[in-house]
Design a protein around this motif. Structure first.
Motif, mmCIF file in Angstrom:
data_model
loop_
_atom_site.group_PDB
_atom_site.id
_atom_site.type_symbol
_atom_site.label_atom_id
_atom_site.label_comp_id
_atom_site.label_asym_id
_atom_site.label_seq_id
_atom_site.Cartn_x
_atom_site.Cartn_y
_atom_site.Cartn_z
ATOM 1 N N GLN A 30 44.328 16.554 65.977
ATOM 2 C CA GLN A 30 45.064 16.244 64.766
ATOM 3 C C GLN A 30 45.242 14.760 64.297
ATOM 4 O O GLN A 30 45.129 14.489 63.205
ATOM 5 N N GLN A 33 41.826 13.663 62.804
ATOM 6 C CA GLN A 33 41.644 14.161 61.391
ATOM 7 C C GLN A 33 42.827 13.259 60.482
ATOM 8 O O GLN A 33 42.341 13.063 59.266
ATOM 9 N N THR A 70 43.138 26.448 56.678
ATOM 10 C CA THR A 70 43.361 26.133 57.980
ATOM 11 C C THR A 70 44.332 27.261 58.531
ATOM 12 O O THR A 70 44.129 28.026 59.571
ATOM 13 N N MET A 74 43.797 30.434 61.036
ATOM 14 C CA MET A 74 44.729 30.509 62.413
ATOM 15 C C MET A 74 45.026 31.890 62.906
ATOM 16 O O MET A 74 45.344 32.422 64.138
ATOM 17 N N GLN A 153 37.188 25.395 60.829
ATOM 18 C CA GLN A 153 38.446 25.740 61.386
ATOM 19 C C GLN A 153 38.585 27.336 61.762
ATOM 20 O O GLN A 153 39.112 27.438 62.771
ATOM 21 N N ARG A 156 36.917 26.648 65.219
ATOM 22 C CA ARG A 156 38.042 25.975 65.939
ATOM 23 C C ARG A 156 39.094 26.966 66.514
ATOM 24 O O ARG A 156 39.656 27.183 67.531
ATOM 25 N N SER A 168 37.567 20.961 69.909
ATOM 26 C CA SER A 168 38.188 20.445 68.746
ATOM 27 C C SER A 168 38.489 18.860 68.603
ATOM 28 O O SER A 168 38.383 17.955 67.762
ATOM 29 N N SER A 172 36.255 16.402 66.322
ATOM 30 C CA SER A 172 37.250 15.576 65.381
ATOM 31 C C SER A 172 36.892 14.057 65.397
ATOM 32 O O SER A 172 36.875 13.505 64.376
ATOM 33 N N CYS A 228 31.628 20.676 61.163
ATOM 34 C CA CYS A 228 31.109 22.220 61.018
ATOM 35 C C CYS A 228 29.844 22.348 61.868
ATOM 36 O O CYS A 228 29.889 23.380 62.814
#
Length: 484
Positions: A30, A33, A70, A74, A153, A156, A168, A172, A228
Motif C-alpha cells: 500500500q 503504491q 480494487t 477483493m 488487482q 493480487r 504484492s 508494487s 500486471c
C-alpha cells in the motif's frame, strides 16, 4: 479458568503472529503504491503549477475508479481463502478466471469513462481551461493503464487469498521503480535529463520533448502494466501456486460464477467508493474556507492517511485468516480469530495515537513553514487522535465480515455512517454549529463529523460481527454463500 485463559493467550499469540505476517507485506505494498502518487505530485510540481493542478484534478477522478475496481475484485479474496482452507484447491482456478474476466470488463469501462466523460465533468467543476486541457491529456494516458490495474488487482486478490501477500509488496516496488524514472524522462524530457546527467548524453536523448502532465499519465500507465505483467509471470512460475495451475485451461465467462463473485465483491467496491467520495466532498466543502484552511486540512489528512495504512492492511489480512478458518470447517475458532484481530487493531490504533501525539508538530513542520497552517493542521491532527480507535475498529470489523462473505451489510452501514452521520453531520456543524450552543465550527466541524461517522460505523459493524460470528459458530447458519 487458568486452562481457558492459557488457551486464549496461546491462540492470541499464534493468531497475532499469523495476522502480522500477512498484514505487514500488504502494508508495504500500500505504501509503495501511495509512493507513486507522491512521485507524480513532486515531479509535476517542479515543472509548473498548471501541470501540478492538472495531475491533482485528474487523480481525484481516476483514483476513485481504481479503488472501486480494487474493492469489487477483493471479493475474490475470501472466496479463495475459504476454498484453500477447505482443501478445495481445484475449485480456485475457475473462480480466478471469472475474476479476470470481471477485471478486464471493469478496466475497459474505466478507460472509456476517462476518455469520454471527463470533459463534461471539468466543465461542471468550472476547472480553468488550461488545467482542464492538460488534465484531460493526463487522464487519456492513464486510461490505457486501467485494464492492467484491474487485472493486477484480481491476481493480487487471488494471491492474498492463498496466504501469499509478499508478492504484492515486491511487485508494487517494481511498479514504483518503473514509475519514478519514467516520470522524470517523460515529464521533463531532454532538458531534465541534461540537467541531471550533463551534456554528454546523445543528441536523441537531449531532444526528448517535455510532456508534463501527459508524460506523467504515460508513466502511470506503464507502471500499472508493469505490475500486471510481473504478477502474471509470478503466479505462472512460482511454486506456491503450482497446485492451482492457474494459467492452464482458461475458462470462458460463466455468468453464474461471475454473478456470485459480484454478489460478494460489488458491495465492497461501493463501500470503498463511498468512503473515498466522503473525503473528496469534504475537501470540496472546505475549499470555500480559504487557502490556509485548505492547506491545513490536506496536510493533516495526508499525514493521518499514511498511519492508516497499517490498520487497513490488518483488515485485509483478517479477511484471509477468517476465510481460511471458516473453509477448514472451524466456525467457533473463526470467531476467536476475528475478535483477536479486532483486539490487535485496537492496540495498533493506540500506537498510532501515540505516534500522532509525539510526532505531529515536527512532521507538520516538514509539510509547511507557514505558522498559521501549522497551528490549524496541529489542531486537526489532535482531533484525528480521537478517531484512531474508531477508524481502526471499523476497517478491521469490515475485514472480518468480508471473511464471512457478509459484504452487503458493510455497504449499507458505510452509506449511513459516512454520508448521513459523517458528511451531513459534519457539514451542519461546519456551517451552522449547534444553534444556541456552538457557533459554526468551520473545518473542525467536518472533522468532528468524521469522528461521529467512523464511531457509528464501528458500533454497527461490531454488532453485526457479533451476531454473524455467534450464529455461524452455533450452527444456526452456515458460512455466508457457502455454495460458491
Amino acid at each position: 479458568m487458568p486452562t481457558v485463559l492459557t488457551r486464549l493467550l496461546h491462540t492470541g499469540r499464534r493468531e497475532t503472529r499469523l495476522l502480522l505476517a500477512l498484514a505487514l507485506p500488504i502494508c508495504g505494498a500500500q505504501l509503495a503504491q501511495a509512493g507513486m502518487s507522491v512521485a507524480d505530485v513532486m515531479m509535476t510540481g517542479r515543472l509548473s503549477a498548471t501541470d501540478l493542478a492538472a495531475v491533482s484534478v485528474g487523480s481525484s477522478l481516476w483514483l476513485p475508479l481504481m479503488l472501486f475496481m480494487t474493492g469489487t475484485l477483493m471479493g475474490l479474496t475470501p472466496i479463495v481463502a475459504q476454498l484453500l482452507g477447505g482443501r478445495r484447491t481445484r475449485e480456485i482456478r475457475p473462480h480466478v478466471h471469472q475474476a479476470l474476466w470481471v477485471a478486464l470488463a471493469l478496466g475497459i469501462a474505466a478507460a472509456l469513462l476517462l476518455w469520454f466523460a471527463v470533459t463534461p465533468i471539468f466543465a461542471l467543476m468550472d476547472v480553468p481551461e488550461t488545467v482542464a486541457d492538460r488534465s484531460a491529456a493526463y487522464l487519456s494516458a492513464v486510461a490505457f493503464g486501467m485494464p492492467g490495474a484491474a487485472l493486477f488487482q484480481a491476481l493480487r486478490a487471488f494471491s492474498d487469498g492463498m496466504n501469499h501477500t509478499r508478492p504484492s509488496l515486491w511487485i508494487s516496488l517494481i511498479g514504483l521503480a518503473v514509475n519514478i524514472p519514467s516520470n522524470y524522462v517523460l515529464i521533463h524530457g531532454g532538458e531534465g535529463l541534461t540537467g541531471l546527467f550533463g551534456d554528454w548524453l546523445p543528441a536523441g536523448f537531449q531532444a526528448l520533448p517535455a510532456l508534463g502532465a501527459f508524460g506523467c499519465g504515460i508513466a502511470t500507465a506503464l507502471s500499472l502494466w508493469a505490475m500486471c505483467l510481473a504478477m502474471a509471470l509470478y503466479t505462472r512460475r512460482a511454486r506456491a501456486y503450482r497446485e492451482v495451475s492457474l494459467w492452464h485451461s482458461p475458462a470462458p465467462p460463466r455468468w453464474r460464477v461471475i454473478g456470485a463473485l459480484l454478489h460478494v465483491g460489488l458491495p465492497i467496491g461501493v463501500a470503498i467508493f463511498v468512503e473515498v467520495t466522503l473525503f473528496t466532498l469534504i475537501a470540496l466543502f472546505v475549499a470555500s474556507l480559504g487557502e490556509v484552511t485548505v492547506a491545513a486540512h490536506q496536510v493533516a489528512l495526508n499525514y493521518t492517511s499514511i498511519l492508516f495504512m497499517l490498520p487497513l492492511s490488518l483488515g485485509m489480512a483478517l479477511t484471509v485468516r477468517v476465510g481460511n478458518t471458516l473453509g477448514q470447517g472451524r466456525p467457533a475458532y473463526a470467531r476467536q480469530v476475528a475478535w483477536n484481530g479486532i483486539a490487535v487493531s485496537v492496540l495498533v490504533a493506540l500506537l498510532n495515537g501515540a505516534l500522532l501525539w509525539f510526532t505531529a508538530e515536527p512532521v507538520i513542520g516538514l509539510y509547511t513553514h507557514d505558522a498559521a497552517v501549522q497551528r490549524l493542521a496541529l489542531s486537526l491532527v489532535l482531533l484525528a487522535m480521537v478517531y484512531q480507535v474508531s477508524d481502526s475498529l471499523q476497517v478491521n470489523l469490515a475485514g472480518a465480515l468480508r471473511g464471512y462473505k457478509d459484504t452487503r451489510i458493510i455497504m449499507l452501514i458505510t452509506l449511513a455512517s459516512y454520508w448521513l452521520v459523517g458528511l451531513a453531520g459534519g457539514h451542519w456543524l461546519g456551517t451552522r454549529g449547534l444553534p444556541g450552543l456552538v457557533d459554526p465550527m468551520g473545518v473542525h466541524g467536518y472533522w468532528v463529523g468524521l469522528i461521529a461517522g467512523l464511531t457509528a460505523a464501528a458500533l454497527l459493524l461490531g454488532v453485526r460481527l457479533r451476531r454473524i460470528g455467534k450464529a455461524v459458530a452455533d450452527g444456526e447458519r452456515g458460512a455466508i454463500h457457502d455454495h460458491l
